[in-house]
Design an enzyme around this catalytic site. Structure first.
Site, PDB file in Angstrom:
ATOM      1  N   LYS A 277       0.833  -1.204   0.000  1.00  0.00           N
ATOM      2  CA  LYS A 277       0.000   0.000   0.000  1.00  0.00           C
ATOM      3  C   LYS A 277       0.867   1.253   0.000  1.00  0.00           C
ATOM      4  CE  LYS A 277      -3.648   0.272   2.871  1.00  0.00           C
ATOM      5  NZ  LYS A 277      -4.969   0.758   2.371  1.00  0.00           N
TER       6      LYS A 277
ATOM      7  N   ARG B 241      -3.299   2.815   8.751  1.00  0.00           N
ATOM      8  CA  ARG B 241      -3.574   1.502   8.150  1.00  0.00           C
ATOM      9  C   ARG B 241      -2.319   0.669   8.052  1.00  0.00           C
ATOM     10  NH1 ARG B 241      -8.403   2.485   4.345  1.00  0.00           N
ATOM     11  NH2 ARG B 241      -8.500   4.745   4.312  1.00  0.00           N
TER      12      ARG B 241
ATOM     13  N   TYR C  94      12.466 -33.823 -14.522  1.00  0.00           N
ATOM     14  CA  TYR C  94      11.003 -33.844 -14.590  1.00  0.00           C
ATOM     15  C   TYR C  94      10.393 -33.902 -13.203  1.00  0.00           C
ATOM     16  CZ  TYR C  94      11.117 -38.867 -13.639  1.00  0.00           C
ATOM     17  OH  TYR C  94      11.321 -40.082 -13.047  1.00  0.00           O
TER      18      TYR C  94
ATOM     19  N   HIS D 205     -16.144  -9.568   2.314  1.00  0.00           N
ATOM     20  CA  HIS D 205     -15.120 -10.456   2.863  1.00  0.00           C
ATOM     21  C   HIS D 205     -15.247 -11.862   2.279  1.00  0.00           C
ATOM     22  CE1 HIS D 205     -13.557 -13.336   5.908  1.00  0.00           C
ATOM     23  NE2 HIS D 205     -12.571 -12.458   5.964  1.00  0.00           N
TER      24      HIS D 205
ATOM     25  N   MET E  36      -5.648  -7.202   8.998  1.00  0.00           N
ATOM     26  CA  MET E  36      -5.042  -6.349  10.028  1.00  0.00           C
ATOM     27  C   MET E  36      -5.912  -5.130  10.287  1.00  0.00           C
ATOM     28  SD  MET E  36      -1.012  -6.819   9.369  1.00  0.00           S
ATOM     29  CE  MET E  36      -1.194  -6.563   7.645  1.00  0.00           C
TER      30      MET E  36
ATOM     31  N   CYS F  95       8.523 -37.925  -7.852  1.00  0.00           N
ATOM     32  CA  CYS F  95       7.134 -38.363  -7.912  1.00  0.00           C
ATOM     33  C   CYS F  95       6.604 -38.248  -6.499  1.00  0.00           C
ATOM     34  CB  CYS F  95       7.016 -39.779  -8.457  1.00  0.00           C
ATOM     35  SG  CYS F  95       7.896 -41.020  -7.513  1.00  0.00           S
TER      36      CYS F  95
ATOM     37  N   GLY G 287      -8.263  -7.399   5.004  1.00  0.00           N
ATOM     38  CA  GLY G 287      -9.128  -7.606   6.160  1.00  0.00           C
ATOM     39  C   GLY G 287      -8.446  -8.260   7.344  1.00  0.00           C
TER      40      GLY G 287
ATOM     41  N   SER H 283      14.218 -41.325  -9.125  1.00  0.00           N
ATOM     42  CA  SER H 283      12.975 -40.602  -8.930  1.00  0.00           C
ATOM     43  C   SER H 283      12.801 -40.410  -7.430  1.00  0.00           C
ATOM     44  CB  SER H 283      11.805 -41.385  -9.515  1.00  0.00           C
ATOM     45  OG  SER H 283      10.609 -40.706  -9.238  1.00  0.00           O
TER      46      SER H 283
ATOM     47  N   ARG I 261      -3.785  -1.523  -6.002  1.00  0.00           N
ATOM     48  CA  ARG I 261      -2.966  -2.736  -5.875  1.00  0.00           C
ATOM     49  C   ARG I 261      -3.410  -3.722  -6.943  1.00  0.00           C
ATOM     50  NH1 ARG I 261      -5.815  -4.657  -0.202  1.00  0.00           N
ATOM     51  NH2 ARG I 261      -7.867  -5.003  -1.060  1.00  0.00           N
TER      52      ARG I 261
END
Lengths: 911, 911
Positions: free
Chosen positions: A27, A100, A888, A491, A111, A868, A109, A801, A373
């Protein structure tokens, strides 16, 4: 630590910049940047996140000593720009400020905020005088006392109690016979301020502070405190935000949306957060402060005419005339301010190259921007926006990929309602399509009970008048959320979208009755009670009674584009864990480039197979086992033929038998008797075998290659089934690519022995069939010792793997089956940040993986390495796999797209 | 690889030396050295161990190509020195040779030997002629055919069959009506040679080779082959001899102890191998070859008069006259040769500075030495010899320490069977030698009944399928423990070792029948019932039916000297694992320098405590738990006072509660009912709790600090008990040194949280008592993740103690309770060299330990590091602990001396 702790902004100047979000929070950084690009922003200053850390470690006095002078200078600068005085005694307009929070990453919401700070008996009078609007002044005062009393002085409702400030309002409403807050007279409001102060005195024993400076320090510290509240901690855990980051504090001159009918306040999105369409949209309220829009106390109106008309259409029975008269858009009520806002939104999106979530206030016709934002969005919207902006030239391909949240793809991959089943369903009410998807579950009205039901494996829909941060955990376990109040930015809506969870909000026609645990549909006799099944369509806002079947989602062209882009930039392949031809095909459609884990034992349970398996288990000797395995051979071969066929041309990693044999025998007497009669043996024999197979810690017992090494005939049969299947397919002109994987290796010799058997069987089959197929023999690395001795193991293994599920179990010493006994407490207490079975532990398990990869490649430089297990589809874990150089990852079919995107992001981030 | 593969010796010259044993094997190196120091040795040559490796990898042809010329030269040299010809046709005396193995480390009887090689129809005649002793010549021939047929041509008895050569001998004896081999005439022997050759022909289809060179190559390869026989592999595993070492082959001219009454052969020891006394002793046979002495076919006689007289005395009814007439010593029969031998033995011991095990042959009155090596000895002899030689100035202190086998001290620390009584006993079954010593008692199957029997002054042996903590008190009162399941580190084994109590575990052949209170021996009719006497040898694993008397071990002054010497050279301290003041005192007597592991839970089972523990478990909430813990507090405090007192001035590491809570609740219904009535709750509640506590993998479950972190009140109580006990002792003028150890830490925050609680309780106690004590807070490193993140953990921990039991379980993924299902097969197949719970795995678990130590010290350079667990008393593991820089090891009381010695050896070896 920097020596500068306060960054001022205002009047087109700013000490901060957008890229300073680590220090100033999102912010604060954007407030600074908006100033620099000429967007109207009330002046103020930002206290850095570093100060939050000082606060947490050393407390209030240390912070005050550290930054007192800078804060004083900040207030002085703000006073100058806004031409107002903090603690004015009348000579000037009083400066009221908002205080704020503002973390690096948005925590909506979570804080605390204090508005109208600086207000006291002097200020209210001057404000009333100078604004010529005493109602506004006194309304601001009573709001301030209420908010400060709550946030800073800790006055909240006890369990079952009505909020004490709200109780006073209700009492006064009754006394005065008025319905709405807005009906209060100035005198009523003055009375309310007095009563509020008395509440503070009664509850805390303290007089409400009148000194603005005292108020300011109280509020700053309260914001810092709110970083460590339970809900904030929980949210950070869900969103993986480190505690060390801290929050900045933004102190900013108030502007007033509640100064009368020429004032307003609202929130807006530069594009549609639900669908991604490039349509400016938002909601506003005239004569209101920001909290009114978000809280759902009054139903806000759309900003644009288009949005307003769409809304009216959704309501069903509102004509254009009625709409224009009673629910006009900002575009209609304040066209000039609207035009300004529209220009600003365009400017901001162009500047930030992303969809912006804006907060604005219009004070007496003048527009002020309070926040910008990057806006939260649904998965579908995320995809559409990225592709649209790419086409619009706003961003390039890499940015398009980097910006996406891989986990959100999940929403698009989840089922939607089955059309046939949907046709038969009864819609009972409609709300706002707040977060898309389809959900079906049993109605529960309280968040804690949602958790309890879920613990019993019930699917639940949480139904609330409106939600608050306290409901967070209940929301997280619900299939979907339905609220009676609140708009698209309530909210419930925001949080549900963040969670990728279906939500219908603001279904104004439902009357929630918490006491009788039911809700009624207005003007009907329909009553839905706790435990009843309902279904929500978060993409349309429809609510149905009963259960509706779901089917797989269809993927958009944009989705395909994203996947292709991902493949363009990725380095890692994404395979899938699949045990059947069906799963293999699904995964292939999702873009899997092979099977990374085919669990052969899943085939052991079907039909006659379990009988043959049990015969093998009961056999007295090798000969008996071989006889039973003979029977399994053709069935296994058939399975492999199906899978190799579905995965033609792609590698298929087949894991040899892994679970302990007792998983194939029944534990209760009736089933044991059944097994005995099926096998034609006395039940005592079955029971004796079950007892002999019993293990205290089966996870660490006789399983994996320990089976193959004690009963080599099992490995022989499986190797034969795999190689025969591959030969058969090759004879049909197909291209099977088997990779045989030996599980649970902890010592080189285990693998040597298994490899010897496999290769010898393969040679036999090749000579029998008169054909050869290429195949690999490799191993799971899932035992810590395998990772620690990977240099030796790589001398035999053709691939590794990493089985991160078992590796996590053994590295932590946690049994997945039992971890629920303490893991929730550990997460709760912050001993662990995450469930390590969900998100790969980079510090410990990850260190073993790194050791394994680098030792393995020290022996065999080109060694093929993959992962995996559950982690293969979890984005942060995928990124880790990329970083350690894996070839992978393999994950469940539905997570393949997520892994593909995450892999591309990893490749871009660590190019 | 060297280019020289054959080393010759003979006539006071040699190409090799004693320090070349890696290349020449022990026998070859010493044969060379004996030549060099002037001891009479038949000439010959040694083929190096490197050739064995070539043989194993490339086979016979490659070896023959490689060394053919060198072997020819070796034979030629031998011919020259011995004045004989290999394959003589009559012009010269024929050269016969022996072909023997010789590894770096002696493997007596494990590998093959061929004697009299070179013999054929020509040689036998010349030998008969030239020696004038045709009986000797033909006897040598028939021995050769038999031995070569067996060793090289593989003619052995099939299962159940009589050895075919022996069968021919028996047949001929019957035919001729003679009783002994020695009664055969020359013609008989000739006939036997023919028949033996026929056996070879019949069995192998091949003619017995007559070419000495063909014979030689066959024998060389047979010796190499014998390196890889099953029994050799098994022996190497037991003795931890690497396969890669290979064996050398010694080809040496034959000398003949069987040339008539002036010839003899024998073995001798320079000191007494059983007692260590400095007495030359040995056995010999006149007119015999070496194999006769070892095989037991004829009873050999003592070498010295003294030995001979002692032997006669042992026989009981042999007078000096009879002895001298019928069983004379070598000293009497061949005084000249004896005098030579006595001089040689003295020379060899003086030269090698160690007790020598000698082989000699006297050919026609002339002494030849065939072998010298350091002799095997009992633990007692080992000690006595080392101290004697130290006093005699033969060796220095360091050598005295280095020469000892630490494990052998064990023999000296436990009661032993009376030898006379043992001879009469019947062994019935064999299990693992889990805890050494000898025990004798009546069979009891239930722990509580063991206590009852003991109360009646009965000696009991507790026999169980396996033991659990509930059996603890029963175990404590038993003479010994026998279990059907579980390995060297099973509960029974570990606890028994800790108690210094004899235990045979994992006797898989017994079938325990609790219902009928008996156990059967599989595949036999033997049934042993409750109350029957049995005897256990925990040092061999033998179980005997009946009563065998035992005698207590007494520690010699020499033993004490060794311990003092060890402490002089050691760097590491040796602590003990002890849970009671009694154990602590025993360990202190054995020289423990503190307690490294005091398991608090062992105190939870006694008397009323288990009741309080169960109350805590059944409590519905924290308050209830606290109430129960209140009751435990004074009992725990009392225990700690006792232990701190016994260990005054020495550190005592107390581990907080470790096992899962379900170990404290009963599993069978009757006990649950008993518990319910004791607790005054319905049995359903007990059952529900037991079910709730059940875990699939308790080893990886809710235990260790996971308990302390979910129920912090337990940690609070234990911390209070420890600190209060320490304060109370200090108030009495004692010096307690508590070190509080948090178990099962895997993540820094777990330890942080526990440390916070402990320190806060400690401060409370200090202020209550008005006194402070020094104490440390540290952690077990027993979870792989703890080792991997040891740098973090060391930021809080004041010491590390590696819990290698659990660390081994998790690093290998082996459950100690279940490993018996596959570990025996793994050892059998050579997949694992050792049981990793017995001998620390240096490659895998060791790597984690090294990582943990070095990461820990990277954060905290002086960090105190030790090991607790079974490995702390195993010499090779102790040496590893020294190498990685540990400050101490901790082991069960009875292993403290072993660890002290091993630690000193490590310090000397890695000075």
């Amino acid at each position: 630590m920097n020596t500068k702790h306060v960054y001022t902004f205002g009047d087109g100047k700013a000490e901060g910049r957008a890229d300073m979000r680590d220090l100033l929070g999102g912010k604060g950084a954007n407030l600074a940047e908006m100033n620099l690009i000429g967007v109207p922003v009330p002046a103020g200053f930002t206290i850095t996140t570093e100060v939050c850390t000082v606060y947490n470690q050393q407390g209030r006095d240390a912070v005050q000593r550290l930054i007192e002078n800078e804060v004083k200078k900040g207030i002085a600068g703000t006073e100058k720009i806004m031409n107002a005085t903090f603690g004015s005694k009348g000579e000037t307009f009083p400066l009221l400020v908002s205080v704020r929070s503002g973390a690096r990453k948005s925590m909506p919401g979570m804080m605390d905020t204090v508005l109208n700070l600086g207000m006291n008996d002097d200020a209210v009078k001057i404000l009333a005088d100078k604004s010529g609007n005493p109602r506004f002044a006194w309304d601001s005062y009573r709001r301030f006392v209420q908010m400060y009393g709550d946030v800073v002085m800790g006055i909240t409702a006890a369990k079952g109690e009505h909020n004490p400030f709200e109780a006073e309002i209700d009492k006064l409403k009754k006394q005065k016979g008025v319905l709405n807050d807005t009906d209060f007279s100035v005198e009523d409001l003055q009375l309310l301020v007095e009563r509020f102060k008395q509440v503070v005195k009664d509850r805390t024993g303290k007089t409400f502070p009148t000194d603005p400076w005292e108020q300011l320090w109280g509020a700053i510290c309260a914001v810092f405190d709110s970083w460590m509240t339970e809900r904030a901690i929980l949210y950070r855990r869900l969103e993986q935000i480190p505690e060390e980051w801290g929050t900045a504090v933004n102190v900013q001159a108030m502007v007033y949306g509640n100064m009368g009918e020429t004032s307003a306040t609202g929130v807006a999105f530069t594009r549609d957060a639900a669908t991604g369409e490039d349509i400016f949209n938002g909601e506003y309220l005239i004569n209101a402060q920001g909290e009114d829009v978000v809280s759902g106390a009054r139903t806000p109106r759309a900003i644009t005419i288009e949005g307003s008309r769409r809304w009216a259409k959704q309501q069903g029975n509102i004509t254009e005339e009625t709409r224009a008269a009673h629910f006009p858009s900002l575009e209609e009520t304040m066209p000039k301010a609207y035009a300004q806002l529209n220009a600003v939104q365009q400017k901001l999106e162009d500047y930030f190259h992303d969809m912006q979530d804006l907060e604005f206030t219009i004070q007496d016709g003048k527009l002020w921007m309070l926040q910008t934002r990057s806006g939260k969005r649904t998965g579908a919207a995320m995809i559409k926006m990225a592709i649209d902006m790419l086409r619009q030239g706003l961003i390039d391909e890499k940015t398009a990929i980097e910006r996406l949240e891989a986990n959100k793809l999940d929403e698009l991959l989840h089922p939607v309602f089955d059309k046939e089943s949907l046709r038969k369903a009864t819609p009972v009410v409609k709300g706002l399509a707040a977060s898309p998807g389809a959900a079906c579950g049993r109605v529960v009205f309280f968040a804690d009970e949602a958790e309890e039901w879920k613990a019993r494996e019930e699917k639940v829909i949480l139904v609330r008048l409106e939600t608050s941060p306290e409901d967070l955990r209940g929301m997280a376990v619900s299939e979907g959320i339905l609220t009676a109040r609140g708009g698209m930015t309530s909210h419930a809506a925001v949080v549900a979208r963040g969670m990728g969870k279906c939500c219908v909000s603001g279904a104004g026609d439902i009357e929630v009755d918490y006491v009788n645990r039911c809700f009624k549909i207005k003007n009907t006799t329909t009553v839905i009670r706790e435990g009843d099944w309902i279904s929500l369509n978060g993409s349309t806002g429809q609510v149905y009674s009963g259960k509706i079947e779901t089917t797989a989602a269809e993927l958009s062209a944009d989705f395909e584009t994203i996947m292709k882009l991902s493949d363009k930039y990725t380095r890692m392949h994404v395979r899938t864990n699949a045990d059947t031809p069906r799963d293999a095909r699904v995964a292939r459609e999702f873009g899997a480039s092979g099977i990374g884990l085919c669990r052969t034992e899943h085939m052991f349970f079907e039909g006659d197979r379990i009988k043959a398996v049990r015969e093998m288990i009961l056999a007295e000797n090798e000969e008996g086992r071989r006889r039973a395995l003979e029977k399994l051979l053709p069935m296994q071969r058939g399975d492999f033929e199906g899978i190799f066929d579905a995965m033609n041309d792609l590698p298929v990693t087949v894991r040899l038998l892994d679970p302990p044999l007792h998983e194939f025998t029944p534990n209760d007497l009736p089933s044991q008797q059944e097994m005995a009669s099926e096998m034609g043996v006395p039940v005592e024999k079955v029971i004796a075998k079950v007892n002999a197979l019993h293990e205290i810690n089966p996870m660490l017992g006789h399983r994996g290659c320990r089976l193959g090494n004690t009963y080599p005939e099992i490995t022989e049969m499986q190797a034969r089934a795999i190689i025969e299947a591959a030969c058969n397919l090759k004879l049909k002109g197909k291209n099977p690519r088997p990779e045989i994987m030996v599980p649970l290796v902890g010592e080189l010799k285990e693998l040597e022995e298994q490899t010897r058997i496999i290769r010898s069987v393969a040679e036999q089959v090749f000579s029998e069939k008169g054909i050869r197929v290429e195949y690999l023999v490799g191993t799971m690395i899932e035992i810590p010792r395998a990772a620690l001795t990977a240099d030796q193991i790589a001398s035999v293994a053709e691939f590794f793997s990493f089985g991160t599920n078992d590796l996590t179990q053994m590295t932590y010493g946690y049994s997945r089956d039992d971890v629920a006994k303490f893991l929730p407490v550990y997460i709760e207490k912050g001993i662990l940040k995450n469930d390590p079975f969900e998100i790969l532990d980079k510090k410990g398990v990850g260190k073993l993986i790194e050791t394994g990869v680098s030792l393995g490649r020290s022996t065999k430089p080109g060694l093929k390495v993959g992962v995996c297990g559950e982690h293969g589809g979890e984005p942060s874990s995928v990124i880790f796999c990329h970083k350690v150089g894996m070839d992978y990852v393999s994950c469940s079919p539905y997570r393949v797209p997520i892994a593909r995107l995450a892999a591309a992001q990893a490749a871009l981030r660590y190019a």
